[in-house]
Design an enzyme around this catalytic site. Sequence first.
Site, PDB file in Angstrom:
ATOM      1  N   GLN A  75      11.248  46.975  12.098  1.00 50.42           N
ATOM      2  CA  GLN A  75      11.705  46.903  10.957  1.00 50.42           C
ATOM      3  C   GLN A  75      11.731  48.434  10.049  1.00 50.42           C
ATOM      4  OE1 GLN A  75       9.729  43.600   8.822  1.00 50.42           O
ATOM      5  NE2 GLN A  75      10.158  42.220  10.498  1.00 50.42           N
ATOM      6  N   HIS A 133       6.926  44.601   8.765  1.00 52.97           N
ATOM      7  CA  HIS A 133       6.309  44.365   7.542  1.00 52.97           C
ATOM      8  C   HIS A 133       6.033  45.776   6.954  1.00 52.97           C
ATOM      9  CE1 HIS A 133       5.090  40.164   8.520  1.00 52.97           C
ATOM     10  NE2 HIS A 133       5.996  40.233   8.665  1.00 52.97           N
ATOM     11  N   GLU A 157       8.408  33.879  -1.670  1.00 51.08           N
ATOM     12  CA  GLU A 157       8.121  33.532  -2.906  1.00 51.08           C
ATOM     13  C   GLU A 157       8.540  34.762  -3.894  1.00 51.08           C
ATOM     14  OE1 GLU A 157       3.936  33.103  -2.170  1.00 51.08           O
ATOM     15  OE2 GLU A 157       3.562  35.028  -2.989  1.00 51.08           O
ATOM     16  N   TYR A 214      -2.515  38.293  -5.187  1.00 48.23           N
ATOM     17  CA  TYR A 214      -1.117  37.162  -4.955  1.00 48.23           C
ATOM     18  C   TYR A 214      -1.471  36.278  -3.908  1.00 48.23           C
ATOM     19  CZ  TYR A 214       0.879  39.445  -9.049  1.00 48.23           C
ATOM     20  OH  TYR A 214       0.825  39.723 -10.360  1.00 48.23           O
ATOM     21  N   TYR A 223       4.742  30.468  12.537  1.00 47.17           N
ATOM     22  CA  TYR A 223       6.177  30.477  13.264  1.00 47.17           C
ATOM     23  C   TYR A 223       5.928  29.277  14.286  1.00 47.17           C
ATOM     24  CZ  TYR A 223       7.614  34.620  10.750  1.00 47.17           C
ATOM     25  OH  TYR A 223       7.780  35.643   9.872  1.00 47.17           O
TER      26      TYR A 223
END
Length: 366
Positions: free
Chosen positions: A83, A147, A241, A251, A262
């Site tokens: 990513q 990520h 979220e 958080y 997964y």
Amino acid sequence: MKLRLTFLCLILICILTCAQDKNPTNKDNSYKIVVSDLNIPWGFTFLPDGSMLITEKSGELIHFKNGKKTKITGLPDIYLRGQGGLLDIILHPNYKENGWFYFSYASSEGEGDGGNTAIARAKLKGSRITDLEVLYKATPNTKKGQHFGSRLVFDREGYLFFTIGERGERDINPQDITKDCGKVYRLNADGSIPSDNPFVDSPKAKKAIYSYGHRNPQGMTLHPKTKEIWTHEHGPKGGDEINIIKAGKNYGWPVISYGVNYIGTKFTDITEKEGMEEPLHYWNPSIAPSGMAFIDSNKYGDWNGNLLVGSLKFQYLDMCSLKNNKVIKEERLLNGLGRVRCIEQGPDGYIYVGIENLGIIKLIRK
């Protein structure tokens, strides 16, 4: 036996239909392609003359003006893995006066193999960048490909906020303020640490951290009325979220979550805990959110004030109607057009959307 199978099929169709009705497709929209032939337009921003700077995840920075694309040279080395790549881009609020633009990217600079998220600023001179300054580089490097986070936002006071995901280290990074990753950060525009950042006096803490306990925030925007920073982040299987970011708050990832692994197994049994912020909205199943913007113009009638979130997984633009900071209704726009990567409201008041393997489109309400 045949009757039983038919009955079960009818039940399944009914369930699927009901699930779709919870997020109906809004037919009252169309689009115009503004920039075509882009692969993964991770971010884009408008220059004062109406032209655009566009990042391709593969490492290209593109200046789009008068229908022509020009490749900008002078970028730092981009670490391409999973990513990671060339990611978000924004202008300084006083760009007309100082010429600074800011971008995030995966970088292999520093110790260790692999890479991590970096934040830099530079100026544009013709078709190349100048005055390049790296403002922040997360450590340590890792060969993991997931990520990187990487959304960028300036608030009304001129602070630069950015996100970095937990880089696949769920049980190490997000809950530890002495470590990078799994955080929202805040810097001054020149890269220095604001004196009132929440952890500046905490021993060994990363002083740029503004909030922690995040998984992979790939959406961040400034609320046009309250001026609060809103983010969304990827959950695992379930548990994407939306959050309103507050200084020093935790958080919860991975201690509290509405998601599971997964493979379907649990990693936590709780969705709330004292001292941890609960999301104002979550998706289950996950939509894989990317990009985030409020509609804040008169171009769309009663859509004004709604929140837009892109879905990579289901390939639509999720329009969220809000009341008292709660999502009370969701509708699908641009359904099936492609993986929605980034969203911006242009200086003309129209919403522009970056879609993988298509380009950048302008949203039009019929």
